[in-house]
Design a protein around this motif. Structure first.
Motif, short mmCIF file in Angstrom:
data_model
loop_
_atom_site.label_atom_id
_atom_site.label_comp_id
_atom_site.label_asym_id
_atom_site.label_seq_id
_atom_site.Cartn_x
_atom_site.Cartn_y
_atom_site.Cartn_z
N ARG A 44 32.51 42.68 39.64
CA ARG A 44 31.86 43.95 39.37
C ARG A 44 32.38 45.09 40.25
O ARG A 44 32.57 46.20 39.79
CB ARG A 44 30.34 43.80 39.57
N HIS A 45 32.65 44.79 41.52
CA HIS A 45 32.97 45.86 42.46
C HIS A 45 34.42 45.89 42.97
O HIS A 45 34.85 46.92 43.49
CB HIS A 45 32.04 45.79 43.68
N TYR A 46 35.14 44.78 42.84
CA TYR A 46 36.44 44.70 43.50
C TYR A 46 37.58 44.29 42.58
O TYR A 46 38.67 43.97 43.05
CB TYR A 46 36.36 43.73 44.68
N ARG A 47 37.37 44.31 41.31
CA ARG A 47 38.40 43.91 40.35
C ARG A 47 39.68 44.72 40.59
O ARG A 47 39.63 45.92 40.79
CB ARG A 47 37.88 44.11 38.93
N ASP A 48 40.81 44.04 40.58
CA ASP A 48 42.14 44.64 40.74
C ASP A 48 42.44 45.17 42.14
O ASP A 48 43.44 45.86 42.34
CB ASP A 48 42.38 45.76 39.71
N ARG A 49 41.59 44.89 43.13
CA ARG A 49 41.85 45.35 44.50
C ARG A 49 42.79 44.36 45.19
O ARG A 49 42.64 43.15 45.04
CB ARG A 49 40.55 45.44 45.31
N ASP A 50 43.73 44.87 45.96
CA ASP A 50 44.66 43.98 46.67
C ASP A 50 44.61 44.20 48.18
O ASP A 50 45.53 43.82 48.89
CB ASP A 50 46.08 44.15 46.13
N ASP A 51 43.53 44.80 48.66
CA ASP A 51 43.44 45.13 50.08
C ASP A 51 42.21 44.51 50.74
O ASP A 51 41.64 45.08 51.65
CB ASP A 51 43.40 46.65 50.26
N PRO A 100 46.22 36.97 37.41
CA PRO A 100 46.90 37.74 36.36
C PRO A 100 45.97 38.53 35.44
O PRO A 100 46.36 39.53 34.87
CB PRO A 100 47.67 36.66 35.58
N GLY A 101 44.70 38.11 35.33
CA GLY A 101 43.75 38.83 34.49
C GLY A 101 43.02 39.95 35.21
O GLY A 101 42.19 40.62 34.63
N GLY A 102 43.33 40.15 36.50
CA GLY A 102 42.70 41.21 37.27
C GLY A 102 41.49 40.78 38.07
O GLY A 102 40.95 41.56 38.84
N ALA A 103 41.05 39.54 37.89
CA ALA A 103 39.89 39.04 38.64
C ALA A 103 40.30 38.61 40.04
O ALA A 103 41.47 38.26 40.29
CB ALA A 103 39.25 37.87 37.90
#
Length: 109
Positions: A44-51, A100-103
């Motif tokens: 819900r809050h961090y999808r696609d974050r890499d940090d 790969p799905g952004g999760a």
């Protein structure tokens, strides 16, 4: 045990004795999740974050108040820590990665 998704910048800026995320000053508490709540929180809050890193927190070592609240109005209470997190309470730090799905997924130590 509780979990907290922390930005690497916040975690790297921790003091010698405690971790104080940047949001604590604005909101007055540190958002946490139970292990069962964690997947939905990350999605819900961090999808696609890499940090991000995932902190595992020992509730018994907290010095601030732990209050369970439903601040989102979704009908589920989440743990909020009112005050900085003592480093002695942080019993694990794991990397979080985007699949790969952004999760988000936890990369175990």
């Amino acid at each position: 045990m509780l979990n907290q998704a922390a930005t690497r910048a916040d975690w790297d800026a921790r003091a010698a004795t405690h971790y104080r995320p940047s949001g604590l000053a604005n909101e007055g508490f540190v958002h946490c999740s139970t292990p069962a709540q964690l997947p939905a929180t990350l999605d819900r809050h961090y999808r696609d974050r890499d940090d991000l890193v995932l902190l595992t927190i020992d509730v018994g070592a907290l010095t601030g108040d732990l209050i369970w609240e439903d601040t989102s109005g979704r009908g589920e209470a989440y743990p909020h820590v009112y005050g900085p997190i003592p480093l002695a309470a942080v019993v694990g730090v794991d990397a979080l990665a985007v699949d790969p799905g952004g999760a988000m997924r936890v990369c175990q130590r």
